[in-house]
Design an enzyme around this catalytic site. Structure first.
Site, PDB file in Angstrom:
ATOM      1  N   GLY A   8       0.818  -1.203   0.000  1.00 42.69           N
ATOM      2  CA  GLY A   8       0.000   0.000   0.000  1.00 42.69           C
ATOM      3  C   GLY A   8       0.851   1.251   0.000  1.00 42.69           C
ATOM      4  N   ASN A   9       0.209   2.401  -0.097  1.00 40.59           N
ATOM      5  CA  ASN A   9       0.941   3.661  -0.126  1.00 40.59           C
ATOM      6  C   ASN A   9       1.622   3.973   1.199  1.00 40.59           C
ATOM      7  OD1 ASN A   9       0.370   4.830  -2.827  1.00 40.59           O
ATOM      8  ND2 ASN A   9      -1.747   4.612  -2.161  1.00 40.59           N
ATOM      9  N   ASN A  11       1.607   1.478   4.102  1.00 39.69           N
ATOM     10  CA  ASN A  11       2.096   0.269   4.757  1.00 39.69           C
ATOM     11  C   ASN A  11       2.115  -0.914   3.812  1.00 39.69           C
ATOM     12  OD1 ASN A  11       2.265   1.096   7.761  1.00 39.69           O
ATOM     13  ND2 ASN A  11       0.202   1.723   7.207  1.00 39.69           N
ATOM     14  N   ILE A  12       2.957  -1.877   4.139  1.00 44.05           N
ATOM     15  CA  ILE A  12       2.990  -3.155   3.430  1.00 44.05           C
ATOM     16  C   ILE A  12       2.587  -4.223   4.428  1.00 44.05           C
ATOM     17  CG2 ILE A  12       4.403  -4.788   2.140  1.00 44.05           C
ATOM     18  CD1 ILE A  12       6.274  -2.436   1.489  1.00 44.05           C
ATOM     19  N   ALA A 108      -5.268  -2.835  -7.775  1.00 46.05           N
ATOM     20  CA  ALA A 108      -5.183  -4.223  -7.326  1.00 46.05           C
ATOM     21  C   ALA A 108      -5.781  -4.399  -5.939  1.00 46.05           C
ATOM     22  CB  ALA A 108      -3.723  -4.674  -7.327  1.00 46.05           C
ATOM     23  N   ASP A 109      -5.642  -3.390  -5.082  1.00 45.10           N
ATOM     24  CA  ASP A 109      -6.187  -3.498  -3.730  1.00 45.10           C
ATOM     25  C   ASP A 109      -7.708  -3.598  -3.751  1.00 45.10           C
ATOM     26  OD1 ASP A 109      -6.306  -0.880  -4.702  1.00 45.10           O
ATOM     27  OD2 ASP A 109      -6.092   0.036  -2.725  1.00 45.10           O
ATOM     28  N   THR A 185     -10.381  22.928  20.437  1.00 43.35           N
ATOM     29  CA  THR A 185      -9.923  22.781  19.049  1.00 43.35           C
ATOM     30  C   THR A 185      -9.682  21.331  18.665  1.00 43.35           C
ATOM     31  OG1 THR A 185      -8.907  24.975  19.096  1.00 43.35           O
ATOM     32  CG2 THR A 185      -8.147  23.456  17.390  1.00 43.35           C
TER      33      THR A 185
END
Length: 256
Positions: A8-9, A11-12, A108-109, A185
């Protein structure tokens, strides 16, 4: 045993299956600068920590949304062992009918989570993948993948808020308790990011139900799902390993 790899962008994720049983998983930060040798060493270290013999692997399946790392990992797997490897992409058998404008552009994900849902749940189904981006996809009862929606992920939204304003701080999801009406906030930012995302998901799901004309299964995966789904009003099943399960199914459909 089958090694599954989801690149992934952010994590793997890795998983090793013995038949239908997921023996263990591991996760690492995505680093596009690492070489195939470095990732092979990394995998070997994971196996050692789990007292797992890499010689037990009989195959591997890879899903990647980081093109520069796709070949790196296919080469890393070769360094571990001479095993058949399936890389999810155009031409790979999935069991789905891709009914979108540009089938070759489908990530693919999204293919893997759709396959995982189609194998495990009654259809039609709505799949929520809550990670770097918030992705929603739909599969019909005929296993048609018909599309969905993509929104900024919760952390992207929070980062944009703090990065684009002078007075809003940089916060994480675990900064404090989520309150419907924030009194400071940080609480206001958490309410907007988490409850706002949950409300958006509920709203889109209702619209999808109307479009489908029936009540679908709704399933969620992705690293941020446990922090968002409990705040949704829609009944949603969390399946943390849905993508890896889909990868396993795709491997078997293509290799046997």
């Amino acid at each position: 045993m089958i090694l599954t790899i989801d690149i992934g962008n952010s994590n793997i994720c890795f998983g090793v299956y013995d038949g239908e049983e997921l023996k263990f998983t591991a996760r690492a930060k995505t680093d596009a600068q690492r070489t195939e040798t470095e990732y092979a060493v990394f995998l070997d270290n994971i196996f050692r920590l789990r007292n797992f013999d890499a010689r037990s692997l009989t195959g591997a399946a890879i899903s990647s949304v980081v093109p520069s790392l796709t070949r790196v990992f296919t080469d890393a797997v070769k360094l571990i062992g001479d095993i058949p490897t399936v890389v999810v992409g155009p031409g790979v058998k999935t069991g789905l009918n891709i009914r979108i404008d540009e089938p070759a552009s489908l990530g693919a994900d999204l293919v893997c989570t759709a396959v995982g849902a189609a194998e495990a749940f009654p259809l039609p189904a709505i799949i929520l993948d809550l990670g770097t981006a918030t992705k929603i996809t739909v599969i019909t009862k005929n296993r048609d993948f018909i599309g969905g929606a993509i929104m900024p992920g919760v952390l992207i939204s929070l980062g944009a808020l703090s990065g684009s304003t002078s007075l809003l701080p940089s916060i994480g999801l675990g900064t404090g308790k989520v309150k419907v009406i924030g009194a400071n906030t940080v609480d206001c930012m958490l309410s907007g990011a988490i409850l706002g995302t949950a409300g958006a998901l509920d709203g889109l799901i209702e619209r999808y139900k109307a479009e489908l004309g029936e009540v679908p299964t709704v399933v969620a995966c992705g690293g941020l799902a446990p922090g968002i789904v409990p705040h949704c009003k829609t009944p949603i099943q969390i399946m943390p390993n849905l993508l890896l399960d889909g990868l396993l199914s795709i491997y078997r459909r293509n290799i046997g």
